[in-house]
Motif scaffolding. Structure first.
Motif, PDB file in Angstrom:
ATOM      1  N   GLY A 139       0.391  -1.398   0.312  1.00 28.66           N
ATOM      2  CA  GLY A 139       0.209   0.207  -0.174  1.00 28.66           C
ATOM      3  C   GLY A 139       1.291   1.370  -0.084  1.00 28.66           C
ATOM      4  O   GLY A 139       1.817   1.332  -0.008  1.00 28.66           O
ATOM      5  N   THR A 140       0.449   1.905   0.033  1.00 33.06           N
ATOM      6  CA  THR A 140       0.589   3.859  -0.353  1.00 33.06           C
ATOM      7  C   THR A 140       1.501   3.781   1.483  1.00 33.06           C
ATOM      8  O   THR A 140       1.182   3.761   2.202  1.00 33.06           O
ATOM      9  CB  THR A 140      -0.559   4.482  -0.605  1.00 33.06           C
ATOM     10  OG1 THR A 140      -1.004   4.664  -2.096  1.00 33.06           O
ATOM     11  CG2 THR A 140       0.359   6.147  -0.557  1.00 33.06           C
ATOM     12  N   GLN A 141       2.895   4.271   0.558  1.00 31.29           N
ATOM     13  CA  GLN A 141       3.302   4.825   2.055  1.00 31.29           C
ATOM     14  C   GLN A 141       3.551   6.348   2.857  1.00 31.29           C
ATOM     15  O   GLN A 141       2.771   6.902   1.844  1.00 31.29           O
ATOM     16  CB  GLN A 141       5.470   4.728   1.822  1.00 31.29           C
ATOM     17  CG  GLN A 141       5.817   3.259   1.468  1.00 31.29           C
ATOM     18  CD  GLN A 141       6.698   2.766   0.842  1.00 31.29           C
ATOM     19  OE1 GLN A 141       7.367   3.697   0.457  1.00 31.29           O
ATOM     20  NE2 GLN A 141       7.015   1.464   1.186  1.00 31.29           N
ATOM     21  N   TRP A 142       3.855   6.603   3.381  1.00 33.95           N
ATOM     22  CA  TRP A 142       3.403   7.855   3.943  1.00 33.95           C
ATOM     23  C   TRP A 142       3.997   8.445   5.480  1.00 33.95           C
ATOM     24  O   TRP A 142       4.301   7.279   6.064  1.00 33.95           O
ATOM     25  CB  TRP A 142       2.082   7.893   4.530  1.00 33.95           C
ATOM     26  CG  TRP A 142       1.874   7.555   5.497  1.00 33.95           C
ATOM     27  CD1 TRP A 142       1.041   6.352   5.466  1.00 33.95           C
ATOM     28  CD2 TRP A 142       1.494   7.977   6.900  1.00 33.95           C
ATOM     29  NE1 TRP A 142       0.170   5.957   6.691  1.00 33.95           N
ATOM     30  CE2 TRP A 142       0.812   7.401   7.959  1.00 33.95           C
ATOM     31  CE3 TRP A 142       1.839   8.854   7.588  1.00 33.95           C
ATOM     32  CZ2 TRP A 142       0.425   7.348   8.695  1.00 33.95           C
ATOM     33  CZ3 TRP A 142       1.658   8.772   9.031  1.00 33.95           C
ATOM     34  CH2 TRP A 142       0.906   8.076   9.888  1.00 33.95           C
ATOM     35  N   ILE A 143       4.805   9.933   5.635  1.00 40.99           N
ATOM     36  CA  ILE A 143       5.694   9.946   7.026  1.00 40.99           C
ATOM     37  C   ILE A 143       4.958  11.767   7.471  1.00 40.99           C
ATOM     38  O   ILE A 143       4.725  11.876   6.657  1.00 40.99           O
ATOM     39  CB  ILE A 143       6.804   9.966   5.993  1.00 40.99           C
ATOM     40  CG1 ILE A 143       7.140  11.427   5.368  1.00 40.99           C
ATOM     41  CG2 ILE A 143       7.407   8.591   5.703  1.00 40.99           C
ATOM     42  CD1 ILE A 143       8.440  11.430   4.657  1.00 40.99           C
ATOM     43  N   GLU A 144       5.450  11.492   8.535  1.00 37.36           N
ATOM     44  CA  GLU A 144       5.681  12.872   8.846  1.00 37.36           C
ATOM     45  C   GLU A 144       6.019  13.743   7.851  1.00 37.36           C
ATOM     46  O   GLU A 144       7.556  13.700   8.207  1.00 37.36           O
ATOM     47  CB  GLU A 144       5.088  13.501  10.501  1.00 37.36           C
ATOM     48  CG  GLU A 144       3.884  12.458  10.972  1.00 37.36           C
ATOM     49  CD  GLU A 144       3.775  12.778  12.309  1.00 37.36           C
ATOM     50  OE1 GLU A 144       4.061  14.245  12.354  1.00 37.36           O
ATOM     51  OE2 GLU A 144       3.979  12.285  13.099  1.00 37.36           O
ATOM     52  N   ALA A 145       6.321  15.079   7.718  1.00 35.34           N
ATOM     53  CA  ALA A 145       6.852  16.533   7.208  1.00 35.34           C
ATOM     54  C   ALA A 145       8.797  16.100   7.829  1.00 35.34           C
ATOM     55  O   ALA A 145       8.845  16.783   6.814  1.00 35.34           O
ATOM     56  CB  ALA A 145       5.865  17.184   6.420  1.00 35.34           C
ATOM     57  N   GLU A 146       7.792  16.427   9.269  1.00 33.31           N
ATOM     58  CA  GLU A 146       9.338  16.622   9.862  1.00 33.31           C
ATOM     59  C   GLU A 146       9.615  15.291   9.868  1.00 33.31           C
ATOM     60  O   GLU A 146      10.447  15.122  10.678  1.00 33.31           O
ATOM     61  CB  GLU A 146       9.048  17.197  10.851  1.00 33.31           C
ATOM     62  CG  GLU A 146       8.187  19.167  10.271  1.00 33.31           C
ATOM     63  CD  GLU A 146       9.148  19.696   9.576  1.00 33.31           C
ATOM     64  OE1 GLU A 146      10.017  19.544  10.046  1.00 33.31           O
ATOM     65  OE2 GLU A 146       8.453  20.519   8.673  1.00 33.31           O
ATOM     66  N   LEU A 176       3.767  13.241   3.500  1.00 27.21           N
ATOM     67  CA  LEU A 176       4.191  12.927   2.329  1.00 27.21           C
ATOM     68  C   LEU A 176       3.227  11.874   2.324  1.00 27.21           C
ATOM     69  O   LEU A 176       4.002  10.998   3.335  1.00 27.21           O
ATOM     70  CB  LEU A 176       5.729  14.041   2.664  1.00 27.21           C
ATOM     71  CG  LEU A 176       5.777  14.813   2.632  1.00 27.21           C
ATOM     72  CD1 LEU A 176       7.275  15.456   3.038  1.00 27.21           C
ATOM     73  CD2 LEU A 176       4.420  16.107   1.955  1.00 27.21           C
ATOM     74  N   HIS A 177       3.223  11.375   0.886  1.00 24.07           N
ATOM     75  CA  HIS A 177       2.950  10.012   1.064  1.00 24.07           C
ATOM     76  C   HIS A 177       3.649   9.942  -0.166  1.00 24.07           C
ATOM     77  O   HIS A 177       4.363  10.957  -1.977  1.00 24.07           O
ATOM     78  CB  HIS A 177       1.704   9.525   0.603  1.00 24.07           C
ATOM     79  CG  HIS A 177       1.340  10.724  -0.528  1.00 24.07           C
ATOM     80  ND1 HIS A 177       0.676  11.919  -0.201  1.00 24.07           N
ATOM     81  CD2 HIS A 177       0.699  10.398  -1.405  1.00 24.07           C
ATOM     82  CE1 HIS A 177      -0.473  12.340  -1.418  1.00 24.07           C
ATOM     83  NE2 HIS A 177      -0.336  10.936  -2.332  1.00 24.07           N
TER      84      HIS A 177
END
Length: 205
Positions: A139-146, A176-177
């Motif tokens: 599935g789609t990966q995501w992180i916090e921008a900081e 962000l993803h």
């Protein structure tokens, strides 16, 4: 819906097993709302589907007629008769929920087979808010921008539903993803994307 520690600290994202969590994307501080759930069992056939004979579906459709028009679109794209009805019901239900949250009468739907890395860099889409549901892994990966470089990368599991704010709604990125790296692995992923009609840009995710 459970109030988590993340909610109390007003984090940029919120996740819950209650579908009502998706409506929290309207909160000013929430940039990602995730409905955590297992993929419905009547969609397990997607894992063994031969995607070589399936076309992508990309349509802008009125929400009120989606239940009537979507089955024919799926058949035309090559999805098998019979099992495709479960997929149609799933997409219709999510589209209705997304439409209520975003207060729209029509939606832009993309049901895509992704076999490359697509957008390999973490980014924020130039839309108001985009719903993503991986129908197969990964599935789609995501992180916090900081997030720092040593922090783990999060991802949506097959069946999870995430609504990500875009730049039209939130100019400063908080989440962000990206598309998970699969180039050269022979893996194909099936992804559902819902947007408002005529988005400024339809970046792959």
């Amino acid at each position: 819906m459970n109030i988590t520690t993340l909610e109390r600290t007003r984090a940029a994202w919120i996740a819950d097993e209650d579908a009502a969590v998706l409506g929290r994307i309207r909160d000013s501080h929430v940039h990602l709302a995730v409905w955590q759930r297992a993929r419905p069992r009547d969609l397990d056939w997607l894992d063994s589907l031969d995607y070589d004979g399936i076309d992508d579906v990309q349509e802008t459709l009125p929400v009120e007629s989606l239940a009537c028009t979507l089955p024919a679109k799926l058949l035309q794209a090559g999805y098998p008769e019979g099992p495709h009805s479960a997929l149609g019901h799933e997409i219709t239900a999510l589209a209705l929920r997304y439409a209520r949250i975003m207060q729209t009468k029509s939606i832009r739907m993309r049901l895509e087979i992704v076999e490359t890395d697509a957008c390999r860099k973490f980014h924020m889409d130039n839309v108001r808010a985009r719903l993503l549901m991986p129908l197969t892994e990964p599935g789609t990966q995501w992180i916090e921008a900081e997030a720092g470089p040593e922090e783990p990368i999060n991802h949506l599991r097959a069946g999870d539903v995430g609504i990500f704010k875009g730049r039209i709604w939130a100019e400063t990125p908080a989440i962000l993803h990206r598309s998970p790296p699969i180039a050269g692995t022979g893996v194909a992923r099936l992804l559902l994307v819902l947007d408002l009609p005529s988005p400024t840009r339809t970046a792959e995710t």
